[in-house]
Enzyme design. Sequence first.
Site, PDB file in Angstrom:
ATOM      1  N   GLU A  47      40.742  37.248  33.551  1.00 28.56           N
ATOM      2  CA  GLU A  47      40.536  37.155  35.014  1.00 28.56           C
ATOM      3  C   GLU A  47      39.257  36.348  35.277  1.00 28.56           C
ATOM      4  O   GLU A  47      38.262  36.496  34.571  1.00 28.56           O
ATOM      5  CB  GLU A  47      40.360  38.589  35.551  1.00 28.56           C
ATOM      6  CG  GLU A  47      40.005  38.675  37.029  1.00 28.56           C
ATOM      7  CD  GLU A  47      39.600  40.116  37.440  1.00 28.56           C
ATOM      8  OE1 GLU A  47      39.015  40.857  36.610  1.00 28.56           O
ATOM      9  OE2 GLU A  47      39.859  40.476  38.593  1.00 28.56           O
ATOM     10  N   LYS A 124      46.226  38.594  42.956  1.00 30.81           N
ATOM     11  CA  LYS A 124      45.966  40.027  42.701  1.00 30.81           C
ATOM     12  C   LYS A 124      46.345  40.892  43.902  1.00 30.81           C
ATOM     13  O   LYS A 124      45.959  40.604  45.045  1.00 30.81           O
ATOM     14  CB  LYS A 124      44.492  40.198  42.351  1.00 30.81           C
ATOM     15  CG  LYS A 124      44.075  41.563  41.851  1.00 30.81           C
ATOM     16  CD  LYS A 124      42.632  41.494  41.352  1.00 30.81           C
ATOM     17  CE  LYS A 124      42.104  42.799  40.808  1.00 30.81           C
ATOM     18  NZ  LYS A 124      40.722  42.643  40.261  1.00 30.81           N
ATOM     19  N   CYS A 169      43.734  42.688  36.176  1.00 28.55           N
ATOM     20  CA  CYS A 169      42.735  43.753  36.019  1.00 28.55           C
ATOM     21  C   CYS A 169      43.138  45.084  36.632  1.00 28.55           C
ATOM     22  O   CYS A 169      43.910  45.817  36.053  1.00 28.55           O
ATOM     23  CB  CYS A 169      41.379  43.289  36.540  1.00 28.55           C
ATOM     24  SG  CYS A 169      40.070  44.391  35.934  1.00 28.55           S
TER      25      CYS A 169
HETATM   26  N1  CDT Z   1      38.054  43.359  38.107  1.00 29.76           N
HETATM   27  C1  CDT Z   1      38.544  44.611  38.283  1.00 29.76           C
HETATM   28  O1  CDT Z   1      39.568  44.781  38.923  1.00 29.76           O
HETATM   29  N2  CDT Z   1      37.868  45.648  37.742  1.00 29.76           N
HETATM   30  C2  CDT Z   1      38.219  47.019  37.954  1.00 29.76           C
HETATM   31  C3  CDT Z   1      37.001  47.874  38.070  1.00 29.76           C
HETATM   32  C4  CDT Z   1      36.544  47.951  39.423  1.00 29.76           C
HETATM   33  S1  CDT Z   1      35.308  49.118  39.652  1.00 29.76           S
HETATM   34  C5  CDT Z   1      34.952  49.085  41.265  1.00 29.76           C
HETATM   35  C6  CDT Z   1      39.092  47.621  36.875  1.00 29.76           C
HETATM   36  O2  CDT Z   1      40.033  48.336  37.219  1.00 29.76           O
HETATM   37  O3  CDT Z   1      38.805  47.435  35.685  1.00 29.76           O
END
Ligand code: CDT
Length: 315
Positions: A47, A124, A169
């Site tokens: 990402e 996303k 993510c």
């Molecule tokens: N980039 C991303 O989506 N990270 C999230 C953590 C967010 S914490 C506020 C994840 O689910 O890993």
Amino acid sequence: MSRILRIAAAQLGPIQRNDDRASVVTRLMALMDEAKANDVDLVVYPELALTTFFPRWFVDDISEADHWYEREMPSSVVAPLFDKARSYGIGFCLGYAELTPEGERFNTQILVERNGTVVGKYRKVHIPGHEHHEPDRPFQHAERYYFTPSTEGFPVWSAFEGRVGMMICNDRRWPESYRVMGLQGVEVILCGYNTPLHYVPDPTQDPLQGFHNGLVMQSGAYQNGTFVVGVAKGGVEEGVDSLADSMIVAPSGEILAKAKTSADELVWADCNLDWCYQYKDTLFDFNRYRRPELYGRISGQRGVDPADRGPFNKL
Ligand code: CDT
């Protein structure tokens, strides 16, 4: 026809704020060279693979952040990666911040075939974090300020002799993401991530982050009879430590390959797409066993209905 694809997770170590795009593209191309030397068919990058994870800073005027976004893909800086991949006959998946001509901002991944054709674009859906500046946090996670949640859902494309889907993510933590693609016959899901290790209330890091990462991707793979390729940007980036643990998961839920470091690292596995049917045609034969008439709540409501709160429910 052989449907054995050699897929590589091209994990990145940190990208610092002052690292320019050209230096990052040089790193992406070095991983592409390694993929070529190992007969890889498809390379998956993380990402937001072209920049540091900029949502950790807040700007009052969002146009000050425009320089983190791509207005076209490939841009002139990224074009050498496209050229190299095409000359090698290797496909790839790349995550980046997208600024559209209409001024919309998305957290985006594209899928590029071995002949250089852009097969698909995914934006996303599940955007985590916060919309407003929260000065008490040691680091911001202002994805909800910087990105519009996609309304395009989870398409699946016929490519690479199979059915390929993408997610980004936080999407990997939601079973709905996998199932919507499972219902389109997905055989490989490609997922880049940046998972900071600091975001739990306890500032000492959550020791379960790596466990949860495997848990969601392995269960999503197994329950839908699909490969899942999860690719991190790991390591300490601008003072924030992030989970590495890039992995390639089989339809059985087993991990076929996993990164050992939190730096730039290529790991790969031979993915026989026909393996998916050991699960899709038996235990998870959706047409035979699913009961969609009983699952209406999943798409009909967002959270727990207040009428369903029991006396002890804290929601
Ligand atoms: N980039 C991303 O989506 N990270 C999230 C953590 C967010 S914490 C506020 C994840 O689910 O890993």
